[in-house]
Motif scaffolding. Structure first.
Motif, short mmCIF file in Angstrom:
data_model
loop_
_atom_site.label_atom_id
_atom_site.label_comp_id
_atom_site.label_asym_id
_atom_site.label_seq_id
_atom_site.Cartn_x
_atom_site.Cartn_y
_atom_site.Cartn_z
N ALA A 5 0.83 -1.20 0.00
CA ALA A 5 0.00 0.00 0.00
C ALA A 5 0.86 1.25 0.00
O ALA A 5 0.55 2.23 -0.69
N VAL A 6 1.98 1.23 0.76
CA VAL A 6 2.88 2.38 0.78
C VAL A 6 3.50 2.59 -0.59
O VAL A 6 3.58 3.71 -1.09
N CYS A 7 3.91 1.49 -1.23
CA CYS A 7 4.49 1.60 -2.58
C CYS A 7 3.47 2.14 -3.57
O CYS A 7 3.81 2.98 -4.41
N LEU A 8 2.23 1.66 -3.47
CA LEU A 8 1.19 2.18 -4.35
C LEU A 8 0.97 3.66 -4.11
O LEU A 8 0.81 4.44 -5.05
N GLY A 9 0.97 4.06 -2.84
CA GLY A 9 0.80 5.47 -2.51
C GLY A 9 1.93 6.32 -3.06
O GLY A 9 1.70 7.41 -3.59
N CYS A 10 3.16 5.82 -2.95
CA CYS A 10 4.31 6.54 -3.49
C CYS A 10 4.23 6.64 -5.01
O CYS A 10 4.51 7.69 -5.58
N LEU A 11 3.82 5.55 -5.63
CA LEU A 11 3.68 5.55 -7.08
C LEU A 11 2.66 6.59 -7.51
O LEU A 11 2.88 7.34 -8.46
N LEU A 12 1.55 6.65 -6.80
CA LEU A 12 0.53 7.64 -7.13
C LEU A 12 1.05 9.06 -6.95
O LEU A 12 0.78 9.94 -7.75
N LEU A 26 -7.15 1.37 -7.53
CA LEU A 26 -6.02 1.06 -6.64
C LEU A 26 -6.44 1.04 -5.18
O LEU A 26 -6.04 0.15 -4.42
N ASN A 27 -7.25 2.00 -4.79
CA ASN A 27 -7.73 2.03 -3.41
C ASN A 27 -8.63 0.85 -3.11
O ASN A 27 -8.53 0.23 -2.04
N ALA A 28 -9.51 0.51 -4.03
CA ALA A 28 -10.40 -0.65 -3.84
C ALA A 28 -9.59 -1.94 -3.78
O ALA A 28 -9.88 -2.83 -2.96
N GLN A 29 -8.56 -2.06 -4.61
CA GLN A 29 -7.70 -3.25 -4.58
C GLN A 29 -6.96 -3.35 -3.25
O GLN A 29 -6.81 -4.45 -2.70
N SER A 30 -6.49 -2.24 -2.74
CA SER A 30 -5.80 -2.25 -1.45
C SER A 30 -6.75 -2.66 -0.33
O SER A 30 -6.37 -3.43 0.56
N LEU A 31 -7.98 -2.16 -0.38
CA LEU A 31 -8.97 -2.55 0.63
C LEU A 31 -9.30 -4.04 0.52
O LEU A 31 -9.43 -4.73 1.54
N HIS A 32 -9.41 -4.52 -0.71
CA HIS A 32 -9.65 -5.95 -0.93
C HIS A 32 -8.53 -6.78 -0.30
O HIS A 32 -8.77 -7.76 0.41
N SER A 33 -7.32 -6.38 -0.55
CA SER A 33 -6.16 -7.09 -0.03
C SER A 33 -6.15 -7.09 1.50
O SER A 33 -5.90 -8.14 2.13
N ASP A 34 -6.44 -5.95 2.12
CA ASP A 34 -6.47 -5.89 3.58
C ASP A 34 -7.58 -6.78 4.14
O ASP A 34 -7.38 -7.45 5.16
N ALA A 35 -8.74 -6.79 3.49
CA ALA A 35 -9.85 -7.63 3.95
C ALA A 35 -9.50 -9.11 3.84
O ALA A 35 -9.77 -9.89 4.77
N VAL A 36 -8.90 -9.50 2.73
CA VAL A 36 -8.51 -10.91 2.56
C VAL A 36 -7.44 -11.30 3.58
O VAL A 36 -7.53 -12.36 4.20
N ASP A 37 -6.44 -10.44 3.75
CA ASP A 37 -5.40 -10.74 4.74
C ASP A 37 -5.99 -10.85 6.14
O ASP A 37 -5.59 -11.71 6.93
#
Length: 127
Positions: A5-12, A26-37
């Motif tokens: 998520a930090v890398c995605l934020g930096c990229l943005l 990207l934000n929805a994908q990050s939320l998906h990843s956090d929910a799955v984890d």
């Protein structure tokens, strides 16, 4: 996960030229990843394979990541802002409950089912 998520934020921040739709995705994908984890962590708690200290720390890390995503969504005033913010808030609440009571199997079962449902909601936002 937090690193992703930090890398995605930096990229943005560096590119600044992505479309609004890309930022929503990207934000929805990050939320998906956090929910799955979080759901995986809950499964480990249920199975007795996660110690309380690890479970607390990992749930808190995921919750912190979700909070950061929620802040980014707010700052960017993205389309579907309300949907993304509500999703982040619900994921964060489920993760927060596990961080507070990391050895509560009943709570982990409830959090796991909620997080899986929320992961599906986030996945639908990316398509």
């Amino acid at each position: 996960m937090k690193t992703v998520a930090v890398c995605l934020g930096c990229l943005l921040a560096v590119t600044g030229c992505e479309s609004t739709a890309d930022r929503v995705q990207l934000n929805a994908q990050s939320l998906h990843s956090d929910a799955v984890d979080g759901a995986v962590l809950a499964g480990e708690i249920i199975a007795g394979r996660a110690g309380a200290t690890f479970a607390r720390a990992h749930a808190q890390e995921l919750q912190d990541d979700t909070s950061q995503i929620e802040k980014n969504v707010y700052d960017q005033r993205l389309p579907r802002y309300d949907d993304l913010q509500q999703l982040a808030d619900q994921i964060g609440a489920a993760l927060g409950s596990m961080a507070v009571r990391p050895d509560d199997v009943s709570l982990a079962q409830s959090a796991r089912s909620n997080l899986l449902r929320l992961a599906d909601d986030a996945a639908r936002m990316t398509s």
